[in-house]
Design an enzyme around this catalytic site. Structure first.
Site, PDB file in Angstrom:
ATOM      1  N   SER A 103       0.838  -1.199   0.000  1.00  0.00           N
ATOM      2  CA  SER A 103       0.000   0.000   0.000  1.00  0.00           C
ATOM      3  C   SER A 103       0.875   1.252   0.000  1.00  0.00           C
ATOM      4  O   SER A 103       1.668   1.448  -0.913  1.00  0.00           O
ATOM      5  CB  SER A 103      -0.977  -0.045   1.178  1.00  0.00           C
ATOM      6  OG  SER A 103      -2.046   0.839   0.966  1.00  0.00           O
ATOM      7  N   ASP A 247      -5.494  -2.772  -3.379  1.00  0.00           N
ATOM      8  CA  ASP A 247      -4.696  -2.545  -2.168  1.00  0.00           C
ATOM      9  C   ASP A 247      -4.106  -3.826  -1.578  1.00  0.00           C
ATOM     10  O   ASP A 247      -4.834  -4.734  -1.183  1.00  0.00           O
ATOM     11  CB  ASP A 247      -5.601  -1.871  -1.139  1.00  0.00           C
ATOM     12  CG  ASP A 247      -4.872  -1.420   0.108  1.00  0.00           C
ATOM     13  OD1 ASP A 247      -3.633  -1.526   0.157  1.00  0.00           O
ATOM     14  OD2 ASP A 247      -5.551  -0.955   1.030  1.00  0.00           O
TER      15      ASP A 247
END
Length: 389
Positions: A103, A247
């Site tokens: 991320s 993500d």
């Protein structure tokens, strides 16, 4: 936390105006690969040995192997940037043999991999206020019914501005020296964590390597529903289709030792003649953070999600710590250890990012950043005054 805004909207609007995709099945998914790139990715949950090829395993230049792990955490990524900058200023920062990112950690990882020469670029990205460019919110009905709340273009522009062909070539050079750069994404179709060998992509020599490299970074940093997922073209058995990646933090907030590798009874122990030093920087607070919660849907969802992320991260750290103890790995972990005000509706607040940057810098500069165990202070228990606040 802006992630929660997305969850609420998507719960209400799931499936609305979603564009059609080419249909494919689990067999095709299991055999899919990026045409022309070879062995550049693996699933983190696979119980087999990691590939023994030079392209995957770090080639140690000495007996100490240094592994930097950068977690998810959105704006909290400024914490690891501060720690890395102070580490450089102390003239003690290792040249890491392995760097992994998830991320926001995936955004930092390529430049951290290349070393202190890119410190000022990271400091600018995480403290100057340019991160506010990412919040180009369009809360008109067309946005709420579309693929995400925020547009991808600002994030893509930021990635393309800093992860250029020159940077790709520098990473390829380091990969050929035996250093490894890894990034985690979540394959939303398969619900599986994917580890990407970014150095192998950079070293592929392909004309489309830069685009794939950037796509993987963007995918790992794209909070589901907030930023659009990234579609990556693959091929299996003559069929071409697109996987949906998002993500990496949806699968795990950290990428240390792949979970399938840690859990496999067939896995050999870490080589006795190598000393692995693992440095995990968590761009989030893992200790309890007290706050009276408003009795409304969004606030309750936000608090529950924050607790879930803390729990997920702590569990991953404990698993890594136990594996490290069994295999003689030197384990070090750092996280945001002070409660700093944060507004869910202002996800890239410059003051917050500067505050966590300075915290990371100060902890490293004073020599108090690292902990040898995944234990996190309970602020309520540590408070000598038991009276209500």
């Amino acid at each position: 936390m802006i992630r929660l805004m997305a969850i609420l909207m998507l719960t209400l609007l799931a499936g609305c105006l979603a564009p059609d995709r080419i249909s494919y099945g689990p067999k095709a998914a299991a055999n899919a690969n990026i045409e022309g790139f070879g062995d550049i990715r693996t699933y983190a949950d696979v119980g087999r040995q990691l590939p023994d090829a030079r392209a995957w395993l770090a080639v140690p230049r000495r007996k100490d192997v240094n592994y930097l792990v950068l977690s998810g955490g959105g704006a909290g990524g400024a914490f690891s940037v501060g720690a890395l900058k102070a580490w450089s200023d102390r003239k003690e920062r290792p040249k890491f043999d392995i760097v992994s990112g998830v991320s926001t950690g995936a955004l930092i990882a390529p430049l951290a991999f290349l070393g202190p020469a890119y410190d000022e670029t990271l400091v600018d990205l995480y403290t100057s206020g340019v991160a506010k460019e990412l919040v180009d919110a369009d809360f008109l009905p067309k946005a709420l019914l579309g693929p995400s709340l925020l547009k991808q273009e600002p994030l893509r522009r930021m990635v393309e501005r800093h992860l250029t062909q020159d940077v790709l070539e520098e990473i390829a050079v380091e990969h050929r020296k035996g250093r490894r750069l890894l990034v985690l994404t979540s394959n939303l179709d398969s619900q599986r964590p994917v580890i990407w060998n970014m150095g192998a992509i950079a070293d592929s020599g392909r004309a489309d390597a830069l685009k794939l490299f950037q796509d993987v970074i963007i995918a790992s940093a794209s909070i589901p529903g907030v930023f659009p997922a990234v579609l990556i073209k693959v091929k299996a058995g003559g069929q071409q289709f697109e996987e949906m990646h998002s993500d990496g933090g949806s699968s795990s907030q950290i990428l240390t030792i792949p979970e399938g590798w840690m859990a496999s009874p067939r896995q050999a122990t870490w080589p006795k003649d190598l000393k692995l030093n693992m440095y995990v920087i968590v761009n989030n607070a893992l200790m309890p953070e007290f706050s009276t919660t408003s009795n409304n849907t969004l606030a309750v969802m936000a608090r529950a999600s924050a607790a879930l992320i803390k729990s997920q991260t702590r569990s991953a750290l404990v698993a890594t710590y136990v594996y490290a103890q069994k295999n003689g790995i030197r384990f070090h972990v750092a996280s945001i250890d002070r409660q700093i005000p944060y507004k869910m509706t202002d996800p890239f607040n410059t003051n917050y990012m500067r505050a966590v940057y300075h915290l990371g810098y100060a902890r490293m500069a004073s020599g108090s950043l690292w902990k040898d165990e995944p234990l996190f202070i309970d602020l309520a228990a540590a408070d000598p005054d038991p009276s209500p606040q």
